[in-house]
Design a protein around this motif. Structure first.
Motif, PDB file in Angstrom:
ATOM      1  N   ASN A 134      -4.027  -6.936   3.038  1.00  0.00           N
ATOM      2  CA  ASN A 134      -3.146  -7.076   4.197  1.00  0.00           C
ATOM      3  C   ASN A 134      -3.935  -7.271   5.482  1.00  0.00           C
ATOM      4  OD1 ASN A 134      -0.830  -6.858   2.706  1.00  0.00           O
ATOM      5  ND2 ASN A 134      -0.540  -4.684   3.069  1.00  0.00           N
ATOM      6  N   ARG A 135      -5.056  -6.541   5.606  1.00  0.00           N
ATOM      7  CA  ARG A 135      -5.874  -6.697   6.804  1.00  0.00           C
ATOM      8  C   ARG A 135      -6.493  -8.089   6.871  1.00  0.00           C
ATOM      9  NH1 ARG A 135      -7.490  -1.361   5.492  1.00  0.00           N
ATOM     10  NH2 ARG A 135      -9.404  -2.139   4.531  1.00  0.00           N
ATOM     11  N   SER A 174      -4.391  -2.680   0.776  1.00  0.00           N
ATOM     12  CA  SER A 174      -4.574  -2.517   2.221  1.00  0.00           C
ATOM     13  C   SER A 174      -5.578  -3.522   2.762  1.00  0.00           C
ATOM     14  CB  SER A 174      -5.034  -1.096   2.548  1.00  0.00           C
ATOM     15  OG  SER A 174      -4.069  -0.142   2.150  1.00  0.00           O
ATOM     16  N   GLU A 202      -4.572   0.824  -4.262  1.00  0.00           N
ATOM     17  CA  GLU A 202      -4.000   0.968  -2.924  1.00  0.00           C
ATOM     18  C   GLU A 202      -4.965   0.434  -1.861  1.00  0.00           C
ATOM     19  OE1 GLU A 202      -2.528   4.572   0.068  1.00  0.00           O
ATOM     20  OE2 GLU A 202      -2.909   4.981  -2.056  1.00  0.00           O
ATOM     21  N   PRO A 211       0.814  -1.225   0.000  1.00  0.00           N
ATOM     22  CA  PRO A 211       0.000   0.000   0.000  1.00  0.00           C
ATOM     23  C   PRO A 211       0.844   1.271   0.000  1.00  0.00           C
ATOM     24  CG  PRO A 211      -0.900  -1.592   1.547  1.00  0.00           C
ATOM     25  CD  PRO A 211       0.429  -2.135   1.095  1.00  0.00           C
ATOM     26  N   THR A 212       1.916   1.276   0.781  1.00  0.00           N
ATOM     27  CA  THR A 212       2.795   2.452   0.815  1.00  0.00           C
ATOM     28  C   THR A 212       3.518   2.632  -0.510  1.00  0.00           C
ATOM     29  OG1 THR A 212       3.143   2.074   3.185  1.00  0.00           O
ATOM     30  CG2 THR A 212       4.659   3.585   2.087  1.00  0.00           C
TER      31      THR A 212
END
Length: 225
Positions: A223-224, A220, A216, A150-151
């Protein structure tokens, strides 16, 4: 009474003139937008590839990484026209010089975000991955990069929007794109042409930003999960 009619309204006349310009030059605007998109896309592909290499080298040493980000930040602060002028004697006018300069500009945002994302992974997660017997390479590919994605994409978003803007200036060295319409409008003081080029550039930036923002968000969410 006649003086107050719609035909005497300057704003109405201006809008009708703008719509007429867009209608008559729709093909030119579309062609310039596609050129702008091609210029931006080629730049981002090369910039991401180069940033990946630079990032992997910088990960070997925090001091090296911090120094590289500072250097890239200093380069990013240089006006684009100055870099174009420095490069023209070597690569000439046109597409190649524009892409090289914009690739260099992108490195600051791409490398900075990539380093922040990879370095920001929770040490406990890395320790757990190592405890499972993963090699450093496996930890990087299967743990650090996915969590930093995401970053990293946020850095790509910033680089994309910056590139779309700088690409308009690249028209000054015959690189094509929407900048040609804007510069032509400025030379002739044609407000309709300037407005049309500006709106096309804004629309392109908003669409690209929305697509990357969606990507993005998906990273995210993954990942969650």
């Amino acid at each position: 009474m006649d003086a107050a009619g719609p035909s005497s309204d300057p704003g109405c006349d201006g809008m009708s003139g703008f719509i007429d310009y867009v209608t008559r030059h729709a093909d030119d605007l579309l062609e310039a937008t596609l050129e702008h998109l091609w210029l931006t896309g080629a730049t981002l592909v090369l910039a991401i590839a180069l940033a990946a290499i630079v990032t992997m080298v910088c990960l070997r040493s925090r001091r090296l990484g911090d120094a590289m980000v500072e250097v890239l930040g200093a380069i990013y602060s240089i006006p684009s026209l100055a870099l174009f002028a420095l490069l023209i004697p070597l690569t000439g006018l046109g597409f190649t010089s524009a892409v090289i300069v914009m690739v260099v500009y992108c490195q600051f945002m791409l490398v900075r975000n990539a380093l922040e994302g990879i370095r920001g992974v929770d040490p406990d997660i890395l320790e757990a991955a190592e405890g499972l017997g993963m090699s450093p390479r496996q930890v990087m590919i299967r743990v650090r990069l996915p969590l930093a994605l995401p970053t990293i994409i946020a850095g790509v978003r910033l680089a994309a929007i910056s590139t779309i803007g700088i690409a308009t200036i690249a028209a000054s060295i015959n690189a094509g794109g929407l900048g040609l319409i804007l510069f032509s409008g400025l030379r002739t003081l044609d407000v309709d042409k300037i407005l049309a080029g500006t709106l096309c550039c804004m629309a392109l930036a908003l669409i690209v930003d929305a697509l990357l923002k969606r990507l993005e968000a998906l990273a995210s969410r993954g990942n969650r999960a």
